[in-house]
Write an enzyme that holds these catalytic residues in place. Structure first.
Site, PDB file in Angstrom:
ATOM      1  N   LYS A   1       0.996  -1.194   0.208  1.00 48.04           N
ATOM      2  CA  LYS A   1      -0.068   0.068   0.005  1.00 48.04           C
ATOM      3  C   LYS A   1       0.892   1.345  -0.346  1.00 48.04           C
ATOM      4  O   LYS A   1       0.500   2.320  -0.158  1.00 48.04           O
ATOM      5  CB  LYS A   1      -1.454  -0.228   1.387  1.00 48.04           C
ATOM      6  CG  LYS A   1      -1.305   1.105   1.510  1.00 48.04           C
ATOM      7  CD  LYS A   1      -2.183   1.237   0.182  1.00 48.04           C
ATOM      8  CE  LYS A   1      -3.262   2.651   0.183  1.00 48.04           C
ATOM      9  NZ  LYS A   1      -4.449   2.933   1.543  1.00 48.04           N
TER      10      LYS A   1
ATOM     11  N   CYS B   1      -4.175   9.752   1.435  1.00 51.76           N
ATOM     12  CA  CYS B   1      -2.987   8.581   0.798  1.00 51.76           C
ATOM     13  C   CYS B   1      -2.172   8.726   0.469  1.00 51.76           C
ATOM     14  O   CYS B   1      -1.044   8.536   1.436  1.00 51.76           O
ATOM     15  CB  CYS B   1      -3.944   7.527   0.528  1.00 51.76           C
ATOM     16  SG  CYS B   1      -5.482   6.273   0.935  1.00 51.76           S
TER      17      CYS B   1
END
Length: 437
Positions: free
Chosen positions: A215, A269
């Site tokens: 990620k 993010c």
């Protein structure tokens, strides 16, 4: 493993859609959040997140009883932690005189602690929150083992990052590939069994730390590519060339795909996760660190573009800022570079009236949010496009000219047509057009 009941910790942009999706696929789901306003909103038939199809999904699940919401966890077959992991605003690390941001893991710590009284043999716990490498092993595992149970022996523990696009969350939750990293093989396989109940894409098994890295690498890759586009836009101004034309030409090369520059990087993010790698290894993450500095400085570059358009004077000027979300067509304001640019203008003495079409009643310090576009434009000296919302792309310059005394427009995202605005009587300035600074 056969799962019948799931406890979802965190009902935000990922937790709530995942809870609704699990409920739609036959699970009994308890959604847990420590924010009373979220629980109240959901119980009263509302929704606190703008996401296509989500409201109908959640209300159907609540009405059927397949989803319930609560402020505290319950015993379940599986627990999923999907809570925020921002960085600290007031704390920084330092390496060789260079400051870097630190991950705020308090929500993950609190969520893990909340599960200890409810953890039973055979349970599965999955961390979905984006986290620094080794969080699952070094932070979550020791907390859960305060229950007296051993991870990998008495219960399963895994990490599985969410990888969805706002505006497409419900579709991508099911269609995208899923990476599941276990602290051991059995934990990874248990995670696979849970997510296979709704995931149609490929499910890839690995270890927990590798899954955490996946990620972070995905978002860091994007951040670095955005940073080079933003740096190219500054170089174009320096050299007097048009970055948009240059990118279009360069991208004709079969192995080149330069992204579009803009006011910076936002959201929970891409603008946050690379710092987790810098924090974990500041002696190695030099490129990652540099890209973060470039993107974090881009709102200031937009302010200088506005200053130039106003011939050097910001104090007392009225700016109509179009868009405050971190990306087009979403209501998410987290870490938005548009907000930072607007606040920097306000700190420089400008009066900033903003219109955000997806506004949910937020209050932005230093910025006056207007309920309509016309009200934001009413007394402006300059119109500033900060977010490429579909509504703004469809703006007719001739109509805008009827609603504002402003005759200067600054496009910080490169979506407006110069000729149309100039034909409507505006001076037009665009980020990276080679003539604005």
């Amino acid at each position: 493993m056969n799962f019948k009941k799931v406890c979802m910790i965190g009902l935000g942009y990922i937790g709530l859609p995942t809870a609704g999706t699990l409920a739609r696929h036959g699970m009994r789901v308890v959604g847990v959040d420590n924010n009373p306003a979220i629980i109240s909103t959901l119980l009263n038939g509302g929704i606190h997140i703008h996401e296509p199809g989500l409201g109908a999904l959640i209300q159907s699940a609540l009405q059927s009883g397949s989803l319930t919401v609560s402020a505290t966890p319950e015993e379940a077959d599986a627990f999923i932690i999907a809570v925020p992991t921002p960085f600290y605003k007031d704390q920084h690390g330092s390496y060789q005189g260079q400051a870097y941001k630190l991950a705020d893991m308090r929500a993950v710590t609190s969520a893990s602690e909340s599960l200890v009284p409810y953890l039973r043999r055979g349970n599965l716990v999955v961390l979905e929150s984006t986290s620094p490498p080794r969080t699952t092993i070094d932070l979550v595992k020791p907390i859960l083992e305060r229950s007296g149970l051993q991870a990998g022996t008495d219960f399963h523990l895994a990490y599985s990052p969410e990888r969805v696009l706002p505006g497409q969350i419900l579709r991508e939750l099911t269609e995208n590939a899923r990476v599941i990293g276990g602290i051991d093989q059995a934990s990874a396989e248990a995670g696979r069994d849970l997510y296979a109940t709704f995931v149609q894409g490929e499910i890839v098994l690995t270890d927990a730390t590798t899954a955490e890295m996946v990620k972070l690498m995905e978002n860091t890759y994007r951040d670095i590519n955005i940073a080079i586009a933003n740096e190219f836009s500054r170089l174009a101004e320096r050299f007097g060339t048009n970055i948009w034309e240059a990118i279009a030409c360069a991208n004709r090369h079969p192995r080149v795909n330069i992204l579009r520059p803009g006011p910076g990087v936002g959201g929970h993010c891409i603008g946050v996760d690379p710092w987790f790698l810098v924090e974990a290894a500041p002696d190695l993450a030099h490129l990652i660190y540099s890209a973060r500095l470039v993107n974090d400085a881009q709102p200031g570059f937009v302010v200088e573009l506005v200053r130039h358009a106003l011939q050097g004077e910001l104090a007392g000027k009225r700016i109509a800022a179009l868009g405050l979300a971190y990306k087009p067509d979403v209501d998410d304001l987290r870490e938005s570079p548009a907000i930072e640019a607007a606040q920097l203008l306000a700190k420089a003495g400008a009066y900033v009236s903003a219109y955000e079409p997806f506004n949910r009643g937020q209050v932005i310090a230093g910025v006056q949010l207007m309920p309509t576009l016309e009200q934001a434009l009413a007394e402006a000296d300059l119109v500033l496009l900060l977010v490429n919302h579909t509504q703004f792309r469809l703006i007719n310059p001739d109509l805008i000219a009827q609603h504002t005394p402003a005759r200067r427009v600054v496009d910080a995202v490169g979506s407006m047509e110069t000729a149309a605005w100039e034909a409507a009587g505006f001076q037009f300035f665009r980020l990276g057009d080679g003539k604005s600074l």
